[in-house]
Design a protein around this motif. Structure first.
Motif, PDB file in Angstrom:
ATOM      1  N   ALA A  24       0.823  -1.204   0.000  1.00 29.14           N
ATOM      2  CA  ALA A  24       0.000   0.000   0.000  1.00 29.14           C
ATOM      3  C   ALA A  24       0.864   1.264   0.000  1.00 29.14           C
ATOM      4  N   ALA A  25       0.397   2.259  -0.719  1.00 26.57           N
ATOM      5  CA  ALA A  25       1.123   3.533  -0.807  1.00 26.57           C
ATOM      6  C   ALA A  25       1.063   4.256   0.523  1.00 26.57           C
ATOM      7  N   ALA A  31       1.612   6.565  -4.331  1.00 29.14           N
ATOM      8  CA  ALA A  31       0.321   6.266  -4.951  1.00 29.14           C
ATOM      9  C   ALA A  31       0.332   6.631  -6.439  1.00 29.14           C
ATOM     10  N   ARG A  32       0.973   7.718  -6.789  1.00 35.43           N
ATOM     11  CA  ARG A  32       1.000   8.181  -8.182  1.00 35.43           C
ATOM     12  C   ARG A  32       1.966   7.386  -9.052  1.00 35.43           C
ATOM     13  N   ARG A 110       9.147  -0.022  -9.383  1.00 38.34           N
ATOM     14  CA  ARG A 110       8.735  -0.962  -8.324  1.00 38.34           C
ATOM     15  C   ARG A 110       8.472  -0.221  -7.022  1.00 38.34           C
ATOM     16  N   SER A 111       9.326   0.761  -6.717  1.00 40.56           N
ATOM     17  CA  SER A 111       9.128   1.560  -5.509  1.00 40.56           C
ATOM     18  C   SER A 111       9.766   2.925  -5.720  1.00 40.56           C
ATOM     19  N   ILE A 112       9.237   3.886  -4.998  1.00 39.42           N
ATOM     20  CA  ILE A 112       9.780   5.233  -5.018  1.00 39.42           C
ATOM     21  C   ILE A 112       9.812   5.706  -3.577  1.00 39.42           C
ATOM     22  N   ARG A 113      10.994   6.099  -3.127  1.00 38.26           N
ATOM     23  CA  ARG A 113      11.187   6.463  -1.728  1.00 38.26           C
ATOM     24  C   ARG A 113      11.662   7.906  -1.647  1.00 38.26           C
ATOM     25  N   GLY A 132       3.359  14.240  -6.577  1.00 35.66           N
ATOM     26  CA  GLY A 132       2.159  13.422  -6.390  1.00 35.66           C
ATOM     27  C   GLY A 132       1.014  13.733  -7.312  1.00 35.66           C
ATOM     28  N   GLY A 133       0.875  14.968  -7.719  1.00 36.64           N
ATOM     29  CA  GLY A 133      -0.278  15.335  -8.530  1.00 36.64           C
ATOM     30  C   GLY A 133      -0.016  15.394 -10.009  1.00 36.64           C
TER      31      GLY A 133
END
Length: 134
Positions: A24-25, A31-32, A110-113, A132-133
């Motif tokens: 889950a984001a 989320a984006r 796969r992931s963004i941190r 994010g937007g």
């Protein structure tokens, strides 16, 4: 090897090839962008600063969104509506965002941190506002 063994081995190989986006984001940036194309990210925000290999993935370091924001002084409000004592001085904030993207061989994120961030407005961080937007 019997049919059950072949089927089990095939299932294990298929599952090993699956990619996940890390669950889950936790924020608007995840989320984006989790599961999206790294090409779309870099086309929107510019190229990465560096990259390195980690197993079958590529780790990209990206920094951008450089912006200067003026924050006005804050004064207490007196009962008669006039300005009272200064609570905080006016200042200039230098904003930027830094993230680390883990990208699969098919160029899917796969992931963004978020690595470097500042408080934003409306309860979000600057990285959430900027990335994010989009």
């Amino acid at each position: 090897m019997n049919f059950r063994g072949i089927a089990t081995a095939s299932l294990m190989l298929a599952l090993a090839g699956c990619t996940t986006t890390g669950g889950a984001a936790r924020n608007d940036v995840e989320a984006r962008w989790n599961g999206q194309s790294a090409g779309a990210f870099f086309a929107n925000f510019g190229p990465p600063n560096s990259d390195s290999q980690a197993g079958g993935s590529t780790i990209y370091a990206w920094r951008g969104g450089h912006k200067t924001r003026s924050v006005p002084a804050v004064y207490e409000t007196l009962p008669d509506g006039k300005k009272g004592k200064k609570i905080s001085s006016a200042r200039t904030e230098y904003l930027s965002c830094a993230v680390q993207l883990t990208v699969a061989p098919d160029y899917t994120i796969r992931s963004i941190r978020i690595v470097v961030d500042k408080p934003g407005q409306n309860g979000k961080t600057y990285c959430e506002e900027f990335l994010g937007g989009a």
